[in-house]
Design a protein around this motif. Sequence first.
Motif, PDB file in Angstrom:
ATOM      1  N   TRP A  65      37.613  53.621  37.804  1.00 45.80           N
ATOM      2  CA  TRP A  65      37.506  53.728  36.345  1.00 45.80           C
ATOM      3  C   TRP A  65      37.992  52.455  35.683  1.00 45.80           C
ATOM      4  O   TRP A  65      37.420  51.971  34.715  1.00 45.80           O
ATOM      5  CB  TRP A  65      38.327  54.932  35.868  1.00 45.80           C
ATOM      6  N   GLN A  66      39.061  51.897  36.250  1.00 44.51           N
ATOM      7  CA  GLN A  66      39.587  50.672  35.657  1.00 44.51           C
ATOM      8  C   GLN A  66      38.812  49.439  36.107  1.00 44.51           C
ATOM      9  O   GLN A  66      38.699  48.468  35.365  1.00 44.51           O
ATOM     10  CB  GLN A  66      41.063  50.500  36.014  1.00 44.51           C
ATOM     11  N   ALA A  67      38.259  49.464  37.308  1.00 48.67           N
ATOM     12  CA  ALA A  67      37.653  48.256  37.858  1.00 48.67           C
ATOM     13  C   ALA A  67      36.187  48.098  37.471  1.00 48.67           C
ATOM     14  O   ALA A  67      35.654  46.994  37.536  1.00 48.67           O
ATOM     15  CB  ALA A  67      37.800  48.255  39.380  1.00 48.67           C
ATOM     16  N   VAL A  68      35.542  49.198  37.082  1.00 47.59           N
ATOM     17  CA  VAL A  68      34.112  49.117  36.761  1.00 47.59           C
ATOM     18  C   VAL A  68      33.817  48.093  35.667  1.00 47.59           C
ATOM     19  O   VAL A  68      32.899  47.285  35.815  1.00 47.59           O
ATOM     20  CB  VAL A  68      33.549  50.515  36.421  1.00 47.59           C
ATOM     21  N   PRO A  69      34.556  48.051  34.552  1.00 47.18           N
ATOM     22  CA  PRO A  69      34.198  47.119  33.477  1.00 47.18           C
ATOM     23  C   PRO A  69      34.104  45.671  33.933  1.00 47.18           C
ATOM     24  O   PRO A  69      33.177  44.960  33.528  1.00 47.18           O
ATOM     25  CB  PRO A  69      35.329  47.299  32.465  1.00 47.18           C
ATOM     26  N   GLY A  70      35.060  45.238  34.762  1.00 49.87           N
ATOM     27  CA  GLY A  70      35.025  43.855  35.222  1.00 49.87           C
ATOM     28  C   GLY A  70      33.734  43.557  35.957  1.00 49.87           C
ATOM     29  O   GLY A  70      33.050  42.559  35.680  1.00 49.87           O
ATOM     30  N   ALA A  71      33.394  44.454  36.887  1.00 43.46           N
ATOM     31  CA  ALA A  71      32.169  44.282  37.649  1.00 43.46           C
ATOM     32  C   ALA A  71      30.956  44.385  36.723  1.00 43.46           C
ATOM     33  O   ALA A  71      29.974  43.642  36.864  1.00 43.46           O
ATOM     34  CB  ALA A  71      32.094  45.332  38.745  1.00 43.46           C
ATOM     35  N   LEU A  72      31.071  45.296  35.764  1.00 43.76           N
ATOM     36  CA  LEU A  72      29.964  45.515  34.823  1.00 43.76           C
ATOM     37  C   LEU A  72      29.628  44.227  34.069  1.00 43.76           C
ATOM     38  O   LEU A  72      28.457  43.854  33.943  1.00 43.76           O
ATOM     39  CB  LEU A  72      30.367  46.633  33.849  1.00 43.76           C
ATOM     40  N   LEU A  73      30.663  43.552  33.584  1.00 44.34           N
ATOM     41  CA  LEU A  73      30.430  42.324  32.812  1.00 44.34           C
ATOM     42  C   LEU A  73      29.709  41.284  33.659  1.00 44.34           C
ATOM     43  O   LEU A  73      28.777  40.621  33.190  1.00 44.34           O
ATOM     44  CB  LEU A  73      31.767  41.757  32.316  1.00 44.34           C
ATOM     45  N   ILE A  74      30.152  41.176  34.911  1.00 46.52           N
ATOM     46  CA  ILE A  74      29.498  40.193  35.781  1.00 46.52           C
ATOM     47  C   ILE A  74      28.032  40.573  36.011  1.00 46.52           C
ATOM     48  O   ILE A  74      27.136  39.728  35.967  1.00 46.52           O
ATOM     49  CB  ILE A  74      30.261  40.081  37.113  1.00 46.52           C
ATOM     50  N   TYR A  75      27.794  41.854  36.217  1.00 47.96           N
ATOM     51  CA  TYR A  75      26.408  42.293  36.437  1.00 47.96           C
ATOM     52  C   TYR A  75      25.556  42.076  35.199  1.00 47.96           C
ATOM     53  O   TYR A  75      24.395  41.662  35.291  1.00 47.96           O
ATOM     54  CB  TYR A  75      26.367  43.768  36.842  1.00 47.96           C
ATOM     55  N   ILE A  76      26.125  42.358  34.024  1.00 44.34           N
ATOM     56  CA  ILE A  76      25.349  42.149  32.805  1.00 44.34           C
ATOM     57  C   ILE A  76      24.957  40.678  32.690  1.00 44.34           C
ATOM     58  O   ILE A  76      23.801  40.333  32.411  1.00 44.34           O
ATOM     59  CB  ILE A  76      26.150  42.604  31.561  1.00 44.34           C
TER      60      ILE A  76
END
Lengths: 320, 415
Positions: free
Chosen positions: A195-206
């Motif tokens: 839950w906490q780590a998804v946003p970081g990865a999300l930004l890179i994927y975006i």
Amino acid sequence: MSSISTPATTSGKNRQTRSSQPQSRQTQSPQNQRRKRGVEPIFYLFLVPSLILFTLAITIPGIIGIFFSFTDSIGIGDWEFIGLTNYIAIFSDPAILQSYLFTFGFSIVTVIAVNVVAFLLAVGLTSRIRMKSALRTVFVIPMVVSGIIIAYVFNFLFSNSLPSLGTAAGIPWLESSLLANPDLAWIAIVLVTAWQAVPGALLIYIAGLVAVPGDVYEAAEIDGASKFQQLVKITLPLVAGYVVINIILGFKGFLNAYDIIVGLTNGGPGTSTRSIAMTVISGFNGGDYAYQMANATIFFVVAILISLLQLSLTRGRNAL
Amino acid sequence: MGLGLALVAGLLSGCTGDSGSGDTRKATIRFTFSKREAIGFMTKLVADYNASQDDTEVVLDTSGVDVVSASFVRGNPPDIALANYNMETSRFVQRGALSDLSGTEAASRIREDLKPLMDQYGSYPGRTSALPYSVMASSVIYNKEIFAAHNIAVPTTWSELIAACEALKAAGVTPFYATWKDDWTIAQGWFDYSVGGQLDTLAFFKKLDAEGVDVGPESSASFQKDFDQPVQKMLTLAKGYVNKDAASRAYGDGNLAFSQGKAAMYLQGPWAFSEIAKTAPDLKLGTFPLPMTEDPEDLRVRVNVDLAAWIPEASKHKDAARDFLEFLYRPEVIDAYNKSQLGFTPTKDSANVPDPRVEGMVEYYNEAKVYQGPSVLVPRTIPIMNYTQAIVFGASPAATLRTLDADWARLAFRQ
């Protein structure tokens, strides 16, 4: 442990610099300029502060720690050399072996979960949908909250809210806390960490998805590819580099898991969720300084091996 | 993270303390005290002392235990401390970092029969390194109103205890309120009371120390052999007579629930009284030792040296610190402190009248029928709290106790 994550970041930079190097050498630095050895001293000046800080804050303490791993020091007072005794003891210590098993298992599962979720979210958030920026903001919020706070909030949810919900709804398996189950507590830790780590990865994927040119999709559409085929055959290969980055960064971070576990289970129930970092820290509180320094040294070596492995993997991936 | 901490330690050990602020006539001594509940009391006491004389200025330092450990590493420890006496402090004792207090007047007034409690954590040859200041006794806390309502007398044997539990259960009352989410509550209550109630922990740990690396199935003392029966009895209570949601309840939940009369008994120490009183100031509570055998003569209460006084060898103002130590041990001061915290005074001349809530433990304390909990006597590097939690949550007791033995032997091997 920040020293451990540096290989990953440098490997990330390598990709970019290597691709830009041939160009810059041709345009800016002809051979004769090189001979003058005229490197601007200012560049060294830029390096010095970080070099000093890194040496003082990471290298020297690291060497001190490795040194003490060959002693019987408890952190204060007298000590003497005991050779490899600590290392021998570690390899027969089931608690430490268990912490390695748990940490690696947890990291692998979490890295998969985070990347699958983050990738799918990124695909959703880069396609033509309403309220795109509002949704992006919502999904990134977990990143700015500190891990220990997240852990305590979820601890309350798991221990109180969910069980009372289960009691009210008459769902027996929900009545007891997930955190109190030695076999399942790790799932809770994976959930909260993800839950906490998804946003970081999300930004890179975006960032990766936005960089994919639109015309390849148009071409695919003209050729009659379905949306799913476009995703698997065009999007995925084109952002493969980002997948690798995310996996490396994530895995490294999860190996150092500490704060969320402390807040959720504190290594329990029993010793089922003790991570490597937690056992190392226990040496400071428990007067087992030298022994846990030996543990940290082993962990350091393991991390370096993984870094080398990942470095060579990334080089291969760059071809994509 | 580990490296980061090592760094801090390394850096700090580099710069030794340079707190010498000139040679003024008035000595300033740093007094470490971090028991949160009593900081108000101590602040006032220190102010009184500073006002009463002109030689010494005492500065109260409440920054906590971890800072104290670090200050020893830096060579700049406090001048005097009143701190929990445990395995952590014993490291300073064993490595000779604390000065000898045997010549003080206070030392001569300490009860002789409490000495084993202090020595159990190790000692330094020829020194009295620390003096007990406040002893906390803990046992079963029970709700007098519930006991009276169901005509239940305080049990003094194991079978009476089971009968009481059955009677309560039949009446629809939860016998014990358990808060197993916090593993320390299992270790200090369930585990320690069960073991200490039927095993001589003093003798056990002496034998265990002697066996060292040989601790195992064949040794003269081992967890798997000596703790098996107590742990089985603990499980009998833990399985049959607790609240249904014990596994997900924490210490704070327990205090609230117990204050609301949701259970008849509670395995906690005196520190819980003030928490319970926050929601139920008039609740009638009492204490009794957990009976684990059929002989009332075996009844014992768990004690811990909640505060002990010590003066580091590295202190630059030992004499001033000793004067302040004598002040702390004045009968009226030490009694007032212990009264305020429901603790027991370890001096021979104590005139403390115990609070009704801890009355049930007085006779045992006075006759020194006390033990220190096994959970605090195991070095902290062995995660015994986690182990006790695992047992209560269903792990095999035999396997867990075997692990404890192996951990003990392994620690002996490398230390």
